[in-house]
Design a protein around this motif. Structure first.
Motif, PDB file in Angstrom:
ATOM      1  N   GLY B  17       0.782  -1.269   0.081  1.00  0.00           N
ATOM      2  CA  GLY B  17       0.049   0.031  -0.075  1.00  0.00           C
ATOM      3  C   GLY B  17       0.607   1.174  -0.362  1.00  0.00           C
ATOM      4  N   PRO B  18       0.172   2.478  -0.313  1.00  0.00           N
ATOM      5  CA  PRO B  18       1.009   3.400  -0.204  1.00  0.00           C
ATOM      6  C   PRO B  18       1.659   4.160   1.037  1.00  0.00           C
ATOM      7  N   VAL B  19       2.459   5.221   0.949  1.00  0.00           N
ATOM      8  CA  VAL B  19       3.210   5.481   2.213  1.00  0.00           C
ATOM      9  C   VAL B  19       2.084   6.242   3.087  1.00  0.00           C
ATOM     10  N   GLY B  20       2.420   5.747   4.337  1.00  0.00           N
ATOM     11  CA  GLY B  20       1.701   6.605   5.504  1.00  0.00           C
ATOM     12  C   GLY B  20       0.280   5.833   5.827  1.00  0.00           C
ATOM     13  N   ALA B  21      -0.182   4.762   4.836  1.00  0.00           N
ATOM     14  CA  ALA B  21      -1.435   4.305   5.338  1.00  0.00           C
ATOM     15  C   ALA B  21      -1.528   3.248   6.493  1.00  0.00           C
ATOM     16  N   GLY B  22      -0.397   2.939   6.962  1.00  0.00           N
ATOM     17  CA  GLY B  22      -0.514   2.022   8.226  1.00  0.00           C
ATOM     18  C   GLY B  22       0.051   0.674   8.368  1.00  0.00           C
ATOM     19  N   LYS B  23       0.970   0.411   7.220  1.00  0.00           N
ATOM     20  CA  LYS B  23       1.322  -0.973   6.990  1.00  0.00           C
ATOM     21  C   LYS B  23       2.135  -1.303   7.962  1.00  0.00           C
ATOM     22  N   THR B  24       3.160  -0.631   8.542  1.00  0.00           N
ATOM     23  CA  THR B  24       3.883  -0.997   9.638  1.00  0.00           C
ATOM     24  C   THR B  24       3.102  -1.248  10.935  1.00  0.00           C
ATOM     25  N   THR B  25       2.269  -0.318  11.180  1.00  0.00           N
ATOM     26  CA  THR B  25       1.406  -0.572  12.429  1.00  0.00           C
ATOM     27  C   THR B  25       0.665  -1.746  12.425  1.00  0.00           C
ATOM     28  N   ALA B  26       0.175  -1.928  11.141  1.00  0.00           N
ATOM     29  CA  ALA B  26      -0.744  -3.444  11.136  1.00  0.00           C
ATOM     30  C   ALA B  26       0.150  -4.621  11.248  1.00  0.00           C
ATOM     31  N   ILE B  27       1.222  -4.639  10.767  1.00  0.00           N
ATOM     32  CA  ILE B  27       2.265  -5.730  10.915  1.00  0.00           C
ATOM     33  C   ILE B  27       2.578  -5.934  12.339  1.00  0.00           C
ATOM     34  N   ARG B  28       2.786  -4.986  13.113  1.00  0.00           N
ATOM     35  CA  ARG B  28       3.022  -4.764  14.480  1.00  0.00           C
ATOM     36  C   ARG B  28       1.981  -5.356  15.213  1.00  0.00           C
ATOM     37  N   SER B  29       0.892  -5.242  14.820  1.00  0.00           N
ATOM     38  CA  SER B  29      -0.442  -5.662  15.503  1.00  0.00           C
ATOM     39  C   SER B  29      -0.470  -7.136  15.452  1.00  0.00           C
ATOM     40  N   VAL B  30      -0.037  -7.867  14.407  1.00  0.00           N
ATOM     41  CA  VAL B  30      -0.330  -9.245  13.872  1.00  0.00           C
ATOM     42  C   VAL B  30       0.841 -10.083  14.178  1.00  0.00           C
ATOM     43  N   THR B  31       1.988  -9.819  14.454  1.00  0.00           N
ATOM     44  CA  THR B  31       3.127 -10.402  14.815  1.00  0.00           C
ATOM     45  C   THR B  31       3.476 -10.517  16.298  1.00  0.00           C
ATOM     46  N   ASP B  32       4.366 -11.307  16.572  1.00  0.00           N
ATOM     47  CA  ASP B  32       4.905 -11.676  17.817  1.00  0.00           C
ATOM     48  C   ASP B  32       5.971 -10.585  18.092  1.00  0.00           C
ATOM     49  N   SER B  33       6.618 -10.114  17.420  1.00  0.00           N
ATOM     50  CA  SER B  33       7.759  -9.020  17.598  1.00  0.00           C
ATOM     51  C   SER B  33       7.740  -7.792  16.942  1.00  0.00           C
ATOM     52  N   GLU B  34       8.507  -6.640  17.598  1.00  0.00           N
ATOM     53  CA  GLU B  34       8.428  -5.369  17.083  1.00  0.00           C
ATOM     54  C   GLU B  34       9.199  -5.798  15.446  1.00  0.00           C
ATOM     55  N   PRO B  35       8.389  -5.145  14.368  1.00  0.00           N
ATOM     56  CA  PRO B  35       9.087  -5.393  13.018  1.00  0.00           C
ATOM     57  C   PRO B  35      10.352  -4.754  12.968  1.00  0.00           C
ATOM     58  N   GLN B  78       6.777   3.461  -1.792  1.00  0.00           N
ATOM     59  CA  GLN B  78       7.153   4.632  -2.641  1.00  0.00           C
ATOM     60  C   GLN B  78       7.595   3.961  -3.826  1.00  0.00           C
ATOM     61  N   GLU B  79       7.198   4.907  -5.125  1.00  0.00           N
ATOM     62  CA  GLU B  79       7.332   4.101  -6.416  1.00  0.00           C
ATOM     63  C   GLU B  79       8.769   3.948  -6.797  1.00  0.00           C
ATOM     64  N   ARG B  80       9.803   4.705  -5.994  1.00  0.00           N
ATOM     65  CA  ARG B  80      11.369   4.476  -6.418  1.00  0.00           C
ATOM     66  C   ARG B  80      11.656   2.995  -5.950  1.00  0.00           C
ATOM     67  N   PHE B  81      10.833   2.387  -5.111  1.00  0.00           N
ATOM     68  CA  PHE B  81      11.230   1.234  -4.621  1.00  0.00           C
ATOM     69  C   PHE B  81      10.275  -0.034  -5.326  1.00  0.00           C
ATOM     70  N   GLY B  94      -0.537 -14.552   0.029  1.00  0.00           N
ATOM     71  CA  GLY B  94      -1.694 -13.451   0.081  1.00  0.00           C
ATOM     72  C   GLY B  94      -0.959 -12.024   0.382  1.00  0.00           C
ATOM     73  N   VAL B  95      -1.841 -11.145   0.087  1.00  0.00           N
ATOM     74  CA  VAL B  95      -1.381  -9.858   0.138  1.00  0.00           C
ATOM     75  C   VAL B  95      -2.563  -8.955   0.999  1.00  0.00           C
ATOM     76  N   VAL B  96      -2.262  -8.072   1.847  1.00  0.00           N
ATOM     77  CA  VAL B  96      -3.206  -7.347   2.675  1.00  0.00           C
ATOM     78  C   VAL B  96      -2.730  -5.854   2.075  1.00  0.00           C
ATOM     79  N   VAL B  97      -3.492  -5.177   1.393  1.00  0.00           N
ATOM     80  CA  VAL B  97      -3.221  -4.209   0.695  1.00  0.00           C
ATOM     81  C   VAL B  97      -3.967  -2.948   1.714  1.00  0.00           C
ATOM     82  N   VAL B  98      -3.227  -2.131   2.281  1.00  0.00           N
ATOM     83  CA  VAL B  98      -3.624  -0.882   3.335  1.00  0.00           C
ATOM     84  C   VAL B  98      -3.723   0.105   2.470  1.00  0.00           C
ATOM     85  N   LEU B  99      -4.831   0.709   2.453  1.00  0.00           N
ATOM     86  CA  LEU B  99      -5.148   2.126   2.003  1.00  0.00           C
ATOM     87  C   LEU B  99      -5.355   3.195   3.008  1.00  0.00           C
ATOM     88  N   ASP B 100      -5.105   4.441   2.858  1.00  0.00           N
ATOM     89  CA  ASP B 100      -5.407   5.499   3.563  1.00  0.00           C
ATOM     90  C   ASP B 100      -6.547   6.075   3.317  1.00  0.00           C
TER      91      ASP B 100
END
Lengths: 303, 180
Positions: B17-35, B78-81, B94-100
């Motif tokens: 998903g795009p920058v700032g949508a909350g991907k890192t936060t969502a990953i943190r919520s669903v895993t056992d360790s800090e990303p 970011q598109e440059r990546f 599977g993929v979870v697409v996170v949108l803002d």
């Protein structure tokens, strides 16, 4: 049942005087108790209009139709506060009426009334897929099918409407064009999850959904209905095969009442489509035994 | 798709998903360790309270009941990546697409990410999670649903709170249901 008074924006001395005045209402045969404002529904609000927080609370209370006592210098004594509270309560609805209304049962009847918001939204052609307003005791909740959102002044209003969605407790009417510029508040949430949770909690009392073949084009927004994993199975079934409630229940080993609740909710949301054709896309390859382990980890029961 | 043998050894889930949508936060919520994140200070003006962003990727993990590791990756927005995406998506179930939800162009973002992922693998199971809807009183799901229809097959689409473990887990449940 005692009247609930909430206060905001007062200094400690005024809070104490207000508590004493609340107790003094007993002289007028009124039982009341005072507590700090917590955002939940109450019978009367006392707040300082010269305080920013007090003004905010006064604004919210007025939008909810809750009587407001503005605490100004003229009310600096317990006697004056008591008189002002009594006068305000006398002008508002009689306490006996208020306590009866708030004590109304939710869905204690053996079947859901056809005039309940859930069934009216699902069956009344003028309300199905329309933006509607629920009202009860000054509380207003908007159910906006056009945006798939539910809007209210407070979370407690929304939760109460959801709990009582299959009862006669709330009146329902389409939202007129003139009203649209004045929403009841800024708290918004998923309409689809709201309807599903309301139907789910009353599923033992809901009538059977008609034995029609139905389908779904769009996935309902069920992110806030995480306790109802069965709904995901019903949705996926409707996306892949057209089916009657009985066939869906049989195919997936679900209780018929569970399927009916989902279908009533999806129909009320305007999402069910009798002409929808199942998706032509084949299901993706399932990653073998890993699937059941993932399902168990994330709390999904596999039939 | 990975072969059956490797599937039984490891599971891989990707958040995109795009920058700032909350991907890192969502990953943190669903895993056992800090990303483990490759966070950098934003070179562009800050987005609300967000002052850093993920470059390259996020990574975290959880352990399934039988000990199988669940590897969770976050794609950089970011598109440059963009060149990183096929590498990270390889072998994912599977993929979870996170949108803002507060983004004006959310429908375009939705279409972009669905097409981007399907270009890598046509049948990739996906769900869409929309964050920050509480910040936008006039948020509407309609444009997102229209964008999904333009892209073909239906995709589960939920509004959710990326900080809420149960809501993130429910997105993954929906993803798994589409694979049944």
């Amino acid at each position: 049942m005692p009247l609930e008074l909430r206060y905001a924006g007062l200094d400690t001395a005024m809070e104490q005087r207000l508590r004493l005045a609340t107790q003094a209402l007993a002289a007028h045969r009124l039982q009341a108790r005072a507590a700090a404002w917590d955002g939940t529904r109450c019978d009367i609000v006392a707040a300082d209009p010269h305080d920013a927080y007090g003004r905010r609370v006064i604004d919210i209370a007025r939008r909810r139709g809750t009587p407001v006592l503005e605490i100004v210098e003229a009310l600096a004594t317990v006697a004056r506060l008591t008189r002002a509270l009594h006068d305000l309560l006398s002008r508002a609805a009689p306490p006996s009426t208020q306590s009866t209304a708030t004590a109304a049962p939710t869905t204690s009847a053996s079947s859901t009334p056809a005039s309940s918001p859930l069934l009216k939204m699902a069956t009344d052609p003028t309300l199905r897929g329309a933006d509607v307003e629920l009202r009860r005791d000054g509380a207003v909740v908007w159910l906006l099918a056009s945006t798939s959102r539910v809007v209210s002044a407070s979370v407690s209003d929304r939760l109460r409407a959801c709990e009582q969605l299959a009862s006669n407790a709330w009146s329902i009417a389409a939202i007129g064009d003139r009203q649209r510029s004045r929403p009841p508040g800024e708290i918004s949430a998923s309409l689809d999850a709201f309807l599903l949770m309301g139907a789910w909690s009353a599923r033992a009392h809901l009538p059977s959904y008609p034995d029609d073949d139905v389908g779904l084009r769009d996935w309902p927004d069920l992110g806030a209905a995480g306790t109802i994993a069965e709904a995901l199975v019903v949705v996926q079934s409707l996306q892949r095969f057209r089916g009657t409630p009985e066939r869906i229940a049989h195919r997936h080993g679900l209780a018929r009442a569970d399927v009916d609740a989902c279908l009533w909710a999806f129909q009320a949301a305007g999402l069910l489509d009798r002409s929808a054709t199942p998706s032509a896309v084949p299901p993706p390859t399932r990653p073998g035994g890993l699937f059941s382990r993932l399902a168990a980890h994330f709390g999904l029961r596999v039939a | 798709m990975p072969d059956t043998a490797s599937e039984s050894l490891v599971a891989k889930l990707v958040f995109a998903g795009p920058v700032g949508a909350g991907k890192t936060t969502a990953i943190r919520s669903v895993t056992d360790s800090e990303p483990i994140s490759t966070e950098m200070t934003l070179s562009e003006p800050a987005m609300g309270e967000k002052t850093t962003t993920t470059v390259a990727l996020d990574f975290s993990a959880a352990t399934l009941d039988d000990g199988t590791p669940l590897l969770v990756y976050g794609l950089p927005g970011q598109e440059r990546f963009a060149h990183m995406r096929p590498i990270v998506l390889e072998g994912a179930f599977g993929v979870v697409v996170v949108l803002d939800g507060s983004a004006i162009d959310i429908a375009d973002q939705c279409e972009h990410w669905l097409r981007e992922i399907r270009a890598h693998r046509a049948g990739m199971p996906m769900v869409i999670g929309i964050t920050h809807t509480d910040a936008v009183a006039e948020f509407s799901l309609g444009p997102v649903r229209a964008a999904i229809r333009r892209c073909g097959a239906p995709v589960p689409t939920f509004t959710f709170d990326a900080r809420d473990r149960e809501q993130v887990a429910h997105l993954v449940r929906a993803l798994l249901v589409t694979m049944e």
